[in-house]
Motif scaffolding. Structure first.
Motif, PDB file in Angstrom:
ATOM      1  N   ASP B  48       0.834  -1.220   0.000  1.00  0.00           N
ATOM      2  CA  ASP B  48       0.000   0.000   0.000  1.00  0.00           C
ATOM      3  C   ASP B  48       0.862   1.260   0.000  1.00  0.00           C
ATOM      4  O   ASP B  48       0.544   2.235  -0.686  1.00  0.00           O
ATOM      5  N   ASP B  52       0.234   3.788  -2.779  1.00  0.00           N
ATOM      6  CA  ASP B  52      -0.243   5.106  -2.324  1.00  0.00           C
ATOM      7  C   ASP B  52       0.673   6.211  -2.842  1.00  0.00           C
ATOM      8  O   ASP B  52       0.212   7.289  -3.223  1.00  0.00           O
ATOM      9  N   ARG B  55      -0.123   6.630  -6.452  1.00  0.00           N
ATOM     10  CA  ARG B  55      -1.463   7.156  -6.666  1.00  0.00           C
ATOM     11  C   ARG B  55      -1.604   8.595  -6.166  1.00  0.00           C
ATOM     12  O   ARG B  55      -2.379   9.372  -6.705  1.00  0.00           O
ATOM     13  N   GLY B  56      -0.828   8.938  -5.137  1.00  0.00           N
ATOM     14  CA  GLY B  56      -1.115  10.230  -4.503  1.00  0.00           C
ATOM     15  C   GLY B  56       0.016  11.232  -4.414  1.00  0.00           C
ATOM     16  O   GLY B  56      -0.235  12.421  -4.190  1.00  0.00           O
TER      17      GLY B  56
END
Lengths: 139, 415
Positions: B48, B52, B55-56
């Motif tokens: 994650d 993450d 993605r972010g």
């Protein structure tokens, strides 16, 4: 059963435990060594040619290795008797795997084909078709 | 130690964080993953952390003014601090270089320090149990610098012969490069004693922590090492990232390893000055996502507790040794339980390690056959290959039983 177990059929184990043509020839026409660095297996193949200089009278092997490489060497040296060097040269990896008669998992193919590569390189060096190398390697 | 860390952890709960452990292999066999010395599995929270980031946060680091770059820079730089703390380096990020892996850490020092500082008459001291990452690197750097390599021998049970170490480490020694935990024998080497010996002779000491950092609490300052390297993918982190600890004063004095962007302060056509530590040693766009995920992995291990992980693994290896020692056709390499880390290398009489591994695979057991990148050690052991089972926090005694059953199957098949 999965592929791995299938590799260890009775015939393979028989050749591993009772290898045919195992040992050194007193006076081979040519001799060559190869190794599979992944396993640490090393095989020497001795070949005695008939007077015509083309037909294999007898082939022997020595060395240590896994069941696949040893069984393959045992079976192939059997098969080589009476074969010509041209016929040996024509063999490909599928022929050896066919000889073993089992599915060889991808990671173990190198074990199976080691003896064939050694015999072919030995013959090619003997015939002057390949520059002499100390050792054939599967990698 | 708090009472909480003294308690064993719940393996089943740990396993829930590693979805891969639930998969089947072959013809529906349950996976028993015992190849952790090669690479460990990755918990959800590390996966994650990586996704993450993409993605972010994804942006290049250091030079950006925009928001994403700032966030990425802070996260990446802080990851260094977290890893420094994880291995006990009080200097923080300045003493923690991110590398590709342990091998790169070794090469970094061998090239940046060794190539410049070693010369004829100098000696690099290794051990017979070195991984190729250390052995080949120093062997080749020694060749290029006319330095000599000497090897500390091992005893019959795979421990370092410390008397021999005292003979070998001497006034000509410039570097002692030793593995903290042997990836083949499981031996835990007395790094602190070796550091004392090295320092008595004004030598540096480099410890290879690839098999130590994932499994036990490591404190580079307590060990008193000059350099210490480890790999992320063996400690629940992603591949492609590792850490190199170096004493600040040495890193400041040492030449860079690789040149390029990111590692410079001022560049002119004729001259360049280097960036601050650790960036001086991180040329080019670094492994940003991997570095951030590695810090997450370190946090994860810290939360579980390295002492508890160590104890769990020692329990497993003790059980494995007990079970394997039931059979007199199994040769086990390395020291007895209590002295070794959570791995065991062995051979079954009459069955090549590769055949054994193939049969294990039919039982869903993932072990490693071969030389484990320690060919010279295998020469000392008198075998070309061995089979290695290596444990981690998510392994169970049931998996050891499956391993022993699989060995028995091989024994029947080849018997």
């Amino acid at each position: 059963m999965s592929m791995g177990s299938d590799m260890y059929r009775q015939q393979i184990l028989d050749h591993y435990k009772n290898p045919r043509n195992y040992g050194d020839l007193d006076d081979p026409t040519f001799s060559h060594v190869g190794e599979n660095p992944m396993c640490g297996d090393e095989i020497k193949v001795d070949v005695l040619l008939e007077d015509d200089g083309e037909t294999i009278e007898y082939a022997a092997f020595s060395g240590e290795g896994c069941a696949i490489s040893q069984a393959s060497a045992s079976m192939l040296t059997d098969e080589l008797q009476g074969m010509t060097l041209d016929e040996l040269d024509d063999l490909d990896r599928d022929d050896v795997i066919d000889l073993l008669g089992v599915d060889i998992s991808p990671m173990r193919v190198k074990c199976a084909v080691l003896v064939e590569m050694v015999a072919q390189d030995g013959a090619a060096i003997h015939q002057g078709e390949k520059t002499s190398i100390e050792k054939t390697t599967t990698e | 130690m708090s009472s909480q860390t003294a308690e064993p952890f719940d393996v089943e709960r740990v396993r829930e964080e590693f979805p891969i452990l639930d998969r089947e292999v072959g013809d529906g066999q349950r996976l028993a993953y015992l190849d952790n010395a090669a690479t460990s599995q990755t918990p959800d929270r590390v996966i994650d952390a990586m996704s993450d980031y993409y993605r972010g946060t994804n942006a290049n680091v250091h030079r950006g003014i925009h928001h994403l770059s700032q966030e990425a820079s802070i996260a990446y730089e802080e990851a260094h601090d977290r890893l420094a703390e994880f291995v006990g380096a009080s200097g923080g990020r300045e003493e923690m270089i991110f590398t590709k892996n342990t091998t790169e850490g070794l090469n970094l020092v061998a090239y940046a320090w060794g190539l410049n500082e070693l010369g004829e008459g100098d000696e690099v001291v290794l051990t017979e149990m070195e991984h190729h990452s250390s052995l080949v690197t120093w062997q080749q750097i020694a060749k290029r610098t006319d330095a000599d390599v000497r090897y500390i021998e091992i005893d019959d049970e795979g421990r370092l012969d410390m008397d021999h170490a005292r003979d070998v480490i001497g006034p000509d020694t410039e570097m002692v490069s030793v593995t903290h935990v042997s990836n083949t024998l499981g031996t835990i080497n007395p790094i602190g004693d070796l550091a004392d010996l090295a320092h008595e002779h004004d030598s540096y000491i480099f410890a290879d922590g690839a098999q130590a950092v994932p499994h036990q609490s490591v404190d580079v300052e307590a060990l008193d090492v000059d350099f210490y390297a480890f790999s992320g993918h063996k400690m629940c982190g992603p591949t492609g990232i590792g850490g190199l600890y170096g004493r600040k004063a040495i890193l400041e004095a040492m030449e860079p390893f690789m040149y390029g962007g990111g590692m410079v302060r001022k560049v002119e056509f004729e001259e360049t000055t280097w960036a601050d530590l650790p960036w001086k040693y991180e040329a080019g766009t670094p492994l940003i996502a991997e570095g951030i995920a590695l810090a997450e992995a370190a946090d994860y291990l810290k939360e579980i507790g390295l002492d508890r992980i160590d104890r769990h693994e020692r329990g497993l290896v003790e059980y494995a040794l007990d079970r394997l020692q039931e059979f007199d056709d199994i040769e086990i390499y390395g020291p007895p339980a209590g002295e070794r880390a959570g791995l065991v290398s062995f051979n079954l009489d009459g069955v090549h390690a590769h055949d054994l591994a193939s049969i294990m695979n039919d039982h869903g057991v993932a072990i490693r056959p071969g030389d484990h990148c320690t060919q010279p050690l295998h020469d000392v052991l008198g075998t070309a290959a061995s089979a290695r089972a290596s444990f981690y926090l998510y392994n169970t005694k049931d998996e050891v039983d499956v391993l022993v059953d699989a060995i028995d199957d091989a024994r029947q098949l080849f018997g």
